[in-house]
Design an enzyme around this catalytic site. Sequence first.
Site, PDB file in Angstrom:
ATOM      1  CB  VAL A  95      -0.859   0.277   1.266  1.00 33.88           C
ATOM      2  CG1 VAL A  95      -2.036  -1.084   0.989  1.00 33.88           C
ATOM      3  CG2 VAL A  95      -0.196   0.072   2.332  1.00 33.88           C
ATOM      4  CE  LYS A  96       4.144   2.363   4.528  1.00 38.92           C
ATOM      5  NZ  LYS A  96       3.585   0.994   5.007  1.00 38.92           N
ATOM      6  CB  ILE A  97       4.759   6.064  -2.584  1.00 41.54           C
ATOM      7  CG1 ILE A  97       3.943   6.777  -1.423  1.00 41.54           C
ATOM      8  CG2 ILE A  97       4.818   6.804  -4.002  1.00 41.54           C
ATOM      9  CD1 ILE A  97       4.795   7.840  -0.963  1.00 41.54           C
TER      10      ILE A  97
END
Length: 387
Positions: free
Chosen positions: A189-191
Site C-alpha cells: 500500500v506504499k507509494i
Amino acid sequence: MGGIPYGRQEILQPDIDAVVDVLRSDFLTQGPVVPAFEAKVAAYCGASHASAMNSATSALHVACLALGLKPGDWLWTTPVTFVASSNCALHCGAKVDFVDVDPRTYNLSPDALERKLRTANAAGCLPKIVVPVHLAGQPCDMEAIYRLAREYGFHVIEDASHAIGGRYQGEPIGNCRYSDVTIFSFHPVKIITTAEGGIALTNDAGIAERMNLLRSHGITREPQLMAGGSDGPWYYEQLELGYNYRMTEVQAALGLSQIERLDDYVTRRHKLARRYDDLLEDLPLTLPWQHPDGYSGLHLYIVRLNLGEIRKTHREVFSSLREQGIGVNLHYIPIYRQPYYEKLGLRREDFPHAEAYYREAISLPMYPTLTEEEQDRVVKALHEAAS
C-alpha cells in the site's frame, strides 16, 4: 458495486515482465538486481549508500544496531506511527519513550522534543536515537530536529516509510542531509512496492558497511573485513550475530520497475488530494495541512472530524463509511495505548495532541488508480456520515 480500499498497489505488465525475467535467470537471491535497485534508489534520493532489506521493519532494526543502540539506551519517537518505529529499540534491548506530535502536521513536534530533551539532560537520560516519522508522507521539521541532535548528541533515523518521492526544502527525502539513516518502506500500500521490502539510506560508509553485514547473518566474504586470514576461495567469516534480512532479486526487480513511475504516482496523489480539498471544504472536518517546506509523498489523506459540530461519534462516522463500502482506516492508534506498551507506565495525559488526533482522525482512500468516480463515492459517503 465493490468496496474502495484505503490503499492499493498497481501492477502493470512491465512489472510482471521484470519479475519473470528474474525467475528465468540464474539468481533468485543475492544476484545483480538488488545492487541495481539500491543504486537506483540512492541516486534518486541523492544518498551515498543504500541497503535493501526484506522490510522497513528490518531496516529500522539494523539501522539501530549499526548506530550502536544497546540495552540501557533510550530511543524516542512519535506515538502516532506504526509500532515498528519503536519496536526496533526493544529488539535491541533498549528503552522507548515518546514525544508528542505537532497539532497541524501530526509529526513529532520539535518544540515538544526540545522541552523533553532539557528535562532528560538534567536527569542524565538523553536518548541515543530519535526517530522522526514522516506521517502520511509529509516530512518532519528535520532541520530543527537535526539542530537538537547536534546540541544534545543523539543520532537521527528518519522513518520515511510513507515518504519516498517527497521533498524537504526542495531536496529529495532520503538524502540524509539532516539524519544518519533514512528508511523507506515498499509494502504494497506504499507509494511504490516490492511486495514486501524496505531500504536504509545513509551517507556514512561505516554505517552502510555495518548494515550490510548485519542484514546477512553478520557474515562477510570481503578480505578487508575479515578478522583472520583465508583458508581458500570458499572462505567466509561471521563477525557479528546478524540476521537474514536480505531482499530477494524478485522483490528488487519489481522495485526497479515501479520506481520508473514514482514521480507520476506522487503527482497523481497530489491531484487527488487537491480534489478532496475542494470537495470536502464545506464539511465539519480539518483537512490535511501541508507545511510549505515540504512536498509530501501523500501516502495517506487524513481528515479529522470536528466532533463539536457533528452529532455523531468518531466510531459512528467510521462505521458508517465502512458500511457504505469505503475502506477507511485510522493511522495510527498511539503506540503507548497498546497493551504491550502499557506496562512501560506511560501516561496518556503526557501526549495531549496525540490523544486529540486519535479521537478525530480518519484516513480516506488514497492511491494512484483511485478514479474520480470512486473519489466521488467516498465524498458522498462522508457527507452522509458526517452530516
